[in-house]
Design a protein around this motif. Structure first.
Motif, short mmCIF file in Angstrom:
data_model
loop_
_atom_site.label_atom_id
_atom_site.label_comp_id
_atom_site.label_asym_id
_atom_site.label_seq_id
_atom_site.Cartn_x
_atom_site.Cartn_y
_atom_site.Cartn_z
N MET A 138 11.14 2.76 13.78
CA MET A 138 10.22 1.85 14.45
C MET A 138 9.77 0.76 13.48
N GLN A 139 9.85 -0.49 13.92
CA GLN A 139 9.46 -1.61 13.08
C GLN A 139 8.00 -1.97 13.31
N PHE A 140 7.32 -2.38 12.26
CA PHE A 140 5.91 -2.76 12.35
C PHE A 140 5.73 -4.16 11.76
N ASP A 141 4.86 -4.91 12.38
CA ASP A 141 4.55 -6.25 11.91
C ASP A 141 3.55 -6.15 10.77
N ALA A 142 3.97 -6.57 9.59
CA ALA A 142 3.10 -6.48 8.42
C ALA A 142 2.06 -7.59 8.37
N GLY A 143 2.21 -8.61 9.21
CA GLY A 143 1.24 -9.70 9.20
C GLY A 143 1.77 -10.91 8.44
N GLU A 144 1.14 -12.04 8.68
CA GLU A 144 1.61 -13.31 8.12
C GLU A 144 1.67 -13.30 6.60
N LEU A 145 0.64 -12.79 5.95
CA LEU A 145 0.60 -12.82 4.49
C LEU A 145 1.23 -11.57 3.88
N LEU A 146 0.89 -10.40 4.42
CA LEU A 146 1.38 -9.15 3.84
C LEU A 146 2.91 -9.07 3.90
N SER A 147 3.51 -9.64 4.92
CA SER A 147 4.97 -9.59 5.06
C SER A 147 5.70 -10.33 3.94
N LYS A 148 4.97 -11.20 3.23
CA LYS A 148 5.57 -11.96 2.15
C LYS A 148 5.25 -11.39 0.76
N ILE A 149 4.49 -10.29 0.73
CA ILE A 149 4.10 -9.69 -0.55
C ILE A 149 5.03 -8.53 -0.85
N ASN A 150 5.95 -8.75 -1.76
CA ASN A 150 6.90 -7.72 -2.17
C ASN A 150 6.49 -7.03 -3.47
N ILE A 164 -1.58 0.07 7.59
CA ILE A 164 -1.79 1.50 7.32
C ILE A 164 -2.08 2.24 8.63
N ILE A 165 -2.95 1.66 9.47
CA ILE A 165 -3.27 2.28 10.76
C ILE A 165 -2.01 2.42 11.61
N ASP A 166 -1.21 1.35 11.68
CA ASP A 166 0.00 1.37 12.49
C ASP A 166 0.95 2.49 12.05
N LEU A 167 1.21 2.56 10.75
CA LEU A 167 2.21 3.51 10.28
C LEU A 167 1.72 4.95 10.30
N GLY A 195 5.88 -3.00 -3.67
CA GLY A 195 7.30 -2.92 -3.40
C GLY A 195 7.74 -1.83 -2.44
N ARG A 196 6.80 -1.11 -1.84
CA ARG A 196 7.18 -0.01 -0.96
C ARG A 196 6.73 -0.23 0.48
N ARG A 197 6.46 -1.47 0.81
CA ARG A 197 6.03 -1.78 2.18
C ARG A 197 7.11 -1.38 3.19
N ASP A 198 8.34 -1.80 2.95
CA ASP A 198 9.41 -1.58 3.93
C ASP A 198 9.92 -0.14 3.94
N SER A 199 9.58 0.63 2.93
CA SER A 199 9.99 2.05 2.91
C SER A 199 8.82 2.97 3.23
N ILE A 253 8.12 12.31 4.19
CA ILE A 253 9.20 13.00 4.87
C ILE A 253 10.35 13.20 3.88
N VAL A 254 11.25 14.09 4.21
CA VAL A 254 12.32 14.46 3.28
C VAL A 254 13.12 13.23 2.86
N ASP A 255 13.35 13.10 1.57
CA ASP A 255 14.07 11.99 0.94
C ASP A 255 13.30 10.67 1.03
N GLY A 256 12.06 10.69 1.48
CA GLY A 256 11.25 9.48 1.53
C GLY A 256 10.32 9.39 0.34
N ILE A 257 9.39 8.43 0.41
CA ILE A 257 8.46 8.27 -0.70
C ILE A 257 7.39 9.36 -0.63
N SER A 258 6.78 9.63 -1.77
CA SER A 258 5.76 10.67 -1.87
C SER A 258 4.43 10.19 -1.29
N GLY A 259 3.64 11.13 -0.81
CA GLY A 259 2.31 10.79 -0.31
C GLY A 259 1.31 10.53 -1.42
#
Length: 642
Positions: free
Chosen positions: A1-13, A37-40, A88-92, A98-104
């Protein structure tokens, strides 16, 4: 599922992109980060309210500090979701926990921005001080070291030990106290009252608004001017607060309290503090769950709510028409009240986990006999020992992973004095999405080596009740009852109490060719395996040992005399665990048998669902079936004893 990060946040890598913004854009970034954060979390689960409470602080820190060269240590790590998204972990982030994903939690091996692994509390100041001293030794005078510690974590003794040491060092250390009156449950203790007195002092708050900006300018005028103003500041603060400031008495420069949700002011304050040398403490007042009304209202419920509808706030539950067995923790909480109603010597103790351990049930029924001691496992154990010396019957409930922090107290203050303290170790074994920082992997090994200790584990809810009942019948010395996270297996679990003979196991299923020896709730995986193996014409026996210490030697003699092939299964580490105990018995009594040990190997089991972790570690029903087939069909294992 894709989420809209917003106008500014989407450009912060990474933080360098954040630094390109103007300070009047920081509020928008904060709003977008909070919504992301709420969305995800609403659809993927995870910790929730803690990260919402530090959104503005997270944005300000990465905007002002030169991360990762400047090092941020989050205490505890469940408040670091915003930090991960900005580094750098916005898109992941949808793979969080979850298994093989980033840590909490922050994890050094995952990102250079994660300066220190933090799953347990109260460690940040010690770690940050170590880093700061190292930088001083290496001549890195401009490097910043920042510990962001919650006020709940500040109740841990290790935090005070670190403050005491840091006050005599000249290192460049900034402690940010995130004060929201919460850990998972509401904070308790004198520190909470002290912080409240600071935040509600109107005269002091008027004064502190001026002093911070003055100090940053005076510092440029030289050490003499700065020293004079610091003395004046300390005198006025002491007068306004009636008592000397706790942190300044430890040689910390104290600033605050400041509004932890005013991102522009936070950025300005942090910029000023960069230029003030030595140990400093910034007191930020925040709201846990900020920006999500339901989380602000019920912060305990929304600490880690699971999946929910972000619009209605409805927490989603799995659809199951069948009645479900209760969580082991709820069986503990309700059983403790039953026992306390019959035995007025029973008291309950928990280190800041009343809802997580279900000690809150006891606290509601018997508030005068229940104690939340804050995030202080060492104190919880020795406090329990003190109660026991006076004839009371303490049930000290600590997560298995956190009990590691009180190992010395278990030995010195309880076991050496043979005091009857019942240690109920919740979350024993692998725990699922929280991962390696929270696994209760080692308690069997480190408890069974201690003299006077009884170490037990129930296979189901009825056994848990009966072990609790048995432990409080008379003075039996130190008594461990370990049980896993999650739901049990019995819907009709509230059975009449029965005493269990100490050190006695039981035969679950008679059989032939192979004997399966299990310890604790993982035995239900063996029962599942035996049902499926019967369809293949394989009929292993199943014994529930119940006790790792003392072992049921009479039962083991019968097993070793009857069976050539033996499998041990435990939800704990293989080194020093129940399998090791069985091998020791075999060696001591000169038996020679094929013994296969299944349990947590000498490896770190990463985050995944609990059943997947059993599979990864190779001690689920499939692993038990596979080993039974090998032994019955005569397929050689790698070694005689594995």
């Amino acid at each position: 599922m894709q989420f809209d990060a917003g106008e500014l946040l989407s450009k912060i890598n990474d933080p360098s992109d954040l630094k390109k913004l103007k300070d009047d854009q920081l509020e928008q970034v904060s709003q977008e980060l909070r919504q992301y954060i709420i969305d995800l979390v609403s659809v993927n689960g995870g910790h929730f309210a803690a990260s919402l409470g530090v959104v503005e602080l997270t944005v300000a820190l990465h905007y002002v500090m030169n991360t990762p060269y400047d090092q941020l240590i989050w205490d505890v790590g469940h408040q670091a979701y915003g930090h991960k998204i900005l580094t750098g972990r916005r898109d992941s982030f949808h793979t969080n926990r979850i298994v093989d994903g980033i840590s909490g939690f922050p994890k050094r091996g995952e990102s250079i921005y994660d300066a220190f692994g933090v799953g347990h509390s109260s460690t940040s100041i010690s770690a940050a001080l170590g880093m700061a001293v190292a930088s001083q030794i290496k001549g890195e005078k401009d490097r910043q070291h920042i510990a962001i510690i919650g006020d709940g974590a500040m109740t841990g003794g290790m935090a005070f030990e670190a403050l005491n040491h840091a006050g005599i060092e000249k290192s460049n250390l900034l402690v940010i106290l995130n004060d929201n009156c919460m850990s998972i449950d509401p904070n308790v203790g004198a520190l909470k009252e002290y912080l409240t007195s600071i935040t509600t002092s109107k005269r002091y708050n008027r004064f502190r608004d001026d002093i911070a900006s003055v100090l940053s300018k005076i510092s440029e005028m030289g050490p003499n001017a700065l020293g004079a103003v610091k003395k004046l500041e300390k005198s006025i603060k002491g007068t306004l607060l009636k008592n000397a400031n706790l942190f300044e008495s430890l040689n910390f420069r104290y600033f605050g309290p400041v509004d932890g949700h005013d991102v522009k002011k936070l950025a300005k304050t942090l910029e000023d503090l960069r230029h003030i040398p030595g140990p400093k403490l910034l007191h930020c007042v925040t709201v846990k769950g900020k920006g999500y009304a339901l989380a602000e209202k019920d912060q305990t419920k929304w600490h880690a709510p699971g999946l929910f509808d972000k619009i209605t706030g409805e927490i989603k539950k799995s659809v199951n028409d069948k009645p479900t067995a209760p969580k082991y923790q709820d069986v503990f909480g309700n059983t403790l009240v039953e026992l306390a109603e019959k035995n007025d010597k029973i008291v309950g103790i928990t280190p800041a986990m009343p809802s997580g351990s279900s000690m809150n049930i006891m606290m509601k029924a018997f508030p005068e006999r229940s104690f939340d001691v804050g995030i202080a496992e060492q104190h919880a154990v020795t406090f329990s020992a003190g109660l026991a010396t006076q004839g009371l019957m303490p049930f000290c409930n600590i997560y298995s992973s956190f009990m590691q922090r009180a190992f010395d107290q278990v030995i010195h203050d309880v076991a050496l004095q043979n005091l009857n303290v019942v240690f109920c170790l919740d979350r024993a074994g692998v725990v699922g999405a929280d991962g390696p920082t929270h696994h209760g992997a080692y308690d069997i090994a480190f408890m069974r080596c201690i003299p006077n200790m009884t170490v037990s584990a129930p296979m189901n809810e009825e056994e848990l009740r009966n072990l609790m009942y048995t432990a409080q019948l008379e003075n039996k010395g130190p008594f461990v009852i370990r049980y896993p996270r999650g739901n049990g297996v019995m819907v009709d679990w509230k059975k009449p109490f029965k005493e269990i003979e100490i050190g006695k196991g039981r035969l679950i299923q008679d059989g032939e060719a192979v004997a399966i020896l299990t310890f604790g709730a993982i035995g239900n995986e063996a029962s599942k395996a035996i049902l499926e193996l019967a369809e293949e014409g394989i009929y292993p026996a199943h014994y529930d040992l119940r006790f790792a210490k003392p072992l049921d030697e009479e039962l083991l003699h019968k097993v070793f005399q009857k069976f050539e092939n033996i499998i041990t299964v435990e939800d704990g580490c293989l080194q020093g665990g129940i399998g090791s105990a069985v091998l020791e018995f075999m060696a001591d009594h000169q038996y020679s048998r094929k013994v296969v040990r299944l349990g947590i190997p000498d490896a770190i089991i990463e985050h995944a669902e609990q059943k997947d972790q059993w599979n990864i570690a190779y001690y689920d029903s499939a692993a038990i079936m596979a080993e039974c087939r090998k032994l019955v069909k005569g397929i050689k294992t790698d070694t005689m004893v594995s």
